[in-house]
Design an enzyme around this catalytic site. Structure first.
Site, mmCIF file in Angstrom:
data_model
loop_
_atom_site.group_PDB
_atom_site.id
_atom_site.type_symbol
_atom_site.label_atom_id
_atom_site.label_comp_id
_atom_site.label_asym_id
_atom_site.label_seq_id
_atom_site.Cartn_x
_atom_site.Cartn_y
_atom_site.Cartn_z
ATOM 1 N N ASP A 170 23.371 2.524 47.648
ATOM 2 C CA ASP A 170 22.217 1.685 47.350
ATOM 3 C C ASP A 170 21.801 0.861 48.555
ATOM 4 O O ASP A 170 20.609 0.753 48.891
ATOM 5 C CB ASP A 170 22.519 0.758 46.172
ATOM 6 C CG ASP A 170 22.812 1.518 44.891
ATOM 7 O OD1 ASP A 170 22.578 2.740 44.858
ATOM 8 O OD2 ASP A 170 23.284 0.882 43.934
ATOM 9 N N SER A 174 15.316 -18.534 43.372
ATOM 10 C CA SER A 174 14.694 -17.287 42.933
ATOM 11 C C SER A 174 13.538 -17.587 42.008
ATOM 12 O O SER A 174 13.677 -18.361 41.053
ATOM 13 C CB SER A 174 15.717 -16.412 42.204
ATOM 14 O OG SER A 174 15.074 -15.336 41.547
ATOM 15 N N GLY A 185 18.272 -4.495 35.799
ATOM 16 C CA GLY A 185 18.955 -3.793 34.721
ATOM 17 C C GLY A 185 18.458 -2.399 34.446
ATOM 18 O O GLY A 185 18.871 -1.764 33.475
#
Length: 378
Positions: A168, A64, A118
Site C-alpha cells: 500500500d 484532521s 474502511g
C-alpha cells in the site's frame, strides 16, 4: 477541500506546503506482499492531502478535517497518541523517522482526505505517505520513494499495530498515471506496467460494499502467521519461493488443511500477478477479467476472507455481463473490482445495486477506478 485555508484558520499562518498521496486499488495479488511475493496495484484519484509547516521546538500538532475533534498536541521527540486514535498514523511516521536517525523536530499538520475510510482502499497508507513526503521535503531528509514507503510501513506496523506488508505504501509513493505498479515486495524492485482501461473501451469499477465485518478483526494477522507457518513447514524463507508448477508436491507435504489452503492461495495468486502482467504487456486487457474472477474464488475458498456482500458483487456483476470481478484488499467487507465494457458499466452497476437491495443490504458506492499518479507536492 481547501486544506490551506483550514490550516491557516487552525494555526494562524499559511502552511509551508501542501502534499498529497493517493489511496489504491490492488488489481491482483492479495495477501502476497508479506510473503515476499508479487502485487499489481495502482493509485486512485482519491487522496489524502496534508498541509504542513515545519517546527523546531519539539512540538507536533495534528488535526484532521475528517476525524472530528480539535487539534492534538504531542511531543515530537516521543509522540504518544491516545490509544486507538487516528493520530497514531502521523505520529507513527514521526517516530519511525526519528528512530531511523532523521532529525524531525516538530510540525503543524492539517489533513483532509477523499479516500473512503474502511473501504479497503488504503486510506491509512495515503495518510502515512503524505505526511512522510511532507516531512522528507521540509527537513531535507533526501529519502527515496521506496525508503519513504518503508518509513510509512514501519509507522503502521510498530506504532499502529497492524502487521501490513509494503504494497500500500509503495504504490501510494511510487505510482504513475495510466499504469499499474508491478512490485516485487522482497527487494522493492518495480516496473510501471501500462494500464489504461478507458483507452481500451473498458471501465474498472470499484464497488464499496460499505460493510466491515467484525470477523476481520485479527484475521489478517492470523493469516499472516499461517502463511509463515507454511513457509517454515516447507523449508523456505517465504512462500514466494514455492514454484506454482510444483504446488501439488508442496501441498502434499503439509498436514494441516488450513495451512494448505493459505499456501495454495498465495502461490497461485503470485502466478496470477505474473499472468496479468503478461496480458497487459500484450495489450490484452479484456483477458484480465477471468483472472480476476479466479482470484476471487481463491480468496473466498482458500483464504476465506470474503463475505456475502463481496460474493454478491462478483456473482451479480459477472451474471450481468462483466468480464470479471473480485474482492480487493483485506476482505471481510470493503470493496470489489469489476472489469466491464464501458458501454455495460451502468447496467452492471445497476444490477449490483438491485441485488443489494433485494438482499436487504445498504446501497453500495460504485465509482470508476482510474489509474492515477502517486504522492506529490501540490
Amino acid at each position: 477541500m481547501n486544506v490551506a485555508a483550514g490550516f491557516e484558520s487552525l494555526y494562524g499562518a499559511a502552511p509551508d506546503g501542501i502534499w498529497a498521496a493517493p489511496g489504491r486499488v490492488n488489481l491482483i495479488g492479495e495477501y502476497t506482499d508479506f510473503n515476499d511475493g508479487f502485487v499489481l496495484p495502482f493509485a486512485l484519484p482519491q487522496a489524502t492531502v496534508a498541509a504542513v509547516s515545519r517546527r523546531d521546538d519539539g512540538v507536533l500538532r495534528l488535526h484532521s478535517a475528517d476525524a472530528g475533534g480539535g487539534t492534538v498536541r504531542l511531543d515530537a521527540a516521543a509522540p504518544e497518541p491516545p490509544p486507538g486514535d487516528w493520530t497514531a498514523y502521523p505520529a507513527g511516521v514521526v517516530r519511525a523517522l526519528r528512530e531511523a536517525g532523521h532529525p524531525v523536530t516538530g510540525a503543524d499538520v492539517h489533513l483532509a482526505s477523499t479516500v473512503p475510510s474502511g473501504a479497503g482502499l488504503s486510506s491509512s497508507a495515503a495518510l502515512e505517505t503524505a505526511v512522510a513526503l511532507a516531512l522528507n521535503d521540509l527537513f531535507g531528509l533526501g529519502l527515496s520513494r521506496p525508503e519513504l514507503a518503508r518509513i510509512a510501513q514501519r509507522a503502521e506496523n510498530a506504532f499502529v499495530g497492524v502487521p501490513c506488508g509494503i504494497m500500500d505504501q509503495m504504490v501510494s509513493a511510487c505510482a504513475r498515471e495510466g499504469h499499474a505498479l508491478h512490485l516485487d515486495t522482497r527487494d522493492l524492485s518495480y516496473r510501471q506496467v501500462p494500464f489504461d482501461p478507458a483507452a481500451e473501451g473498458l471501465t474498472l469499477l470499484v464497488v464499496d460494499t460499505r460493510v466491515k465485518h467484525a470477523l476481520g478483526d485479527g484475521a489478517y494477522a492470523e493469516r499472516r502467521a499461517g502463511c509463515e507457518a507454511g513457509a517454515r513447514a516447507l523449508g523456505v524463507r517465504a512462500l514466494r519461493e514455492v514454484d506454482a508448477e510444483r504446488l501439488p508436491e508442496a501441498l502434499a507435504l503439509l498436514e494441516d488443511d488450513r495451512t494448505r489452503r493459505y499456501v495454495r492461495h498465495v502461490v497461485s495468486d503470485n502466478a496470477r500477478v505474473e499472468r496479468t502482467v503478461a496480458l497487459l504487456d500484450a495489450g490484452d486487457v479484456r483477458a484480465v477479467g477471468p483472472v480476476l474472477t479466479e482470484g476471487h474464488a481463491s480468496l473466498r475458498d482458500d483464504l476465506r476472507v470474503s463475505c456475502p456482500e463481496l460474493d454478491l458483487v462478483v456473482e451479480t456483476a459477472n451474471a450481468a455481463g462483466a468480464l470479471g470481478a473480485r474482492m480487493t484488499g483485506g476482505g471481510f467487507g470493503g470493496s470489489a473490482l469489476v472489469l466491464v465494457e464501458a458501454g455495460r458499466a451502468e447496467a452492471v452497476a445497476a444490477a449490483v445495486e438491485r441485488a443489494f437491495a433485494g438482499a436487504g443490504h445498504a446501497p453500495p458506492a460504485v465509482f470508476p477506478a482510474v489509474p492515477s499518479t502517486g504522492a506529490r507536492r501540490l
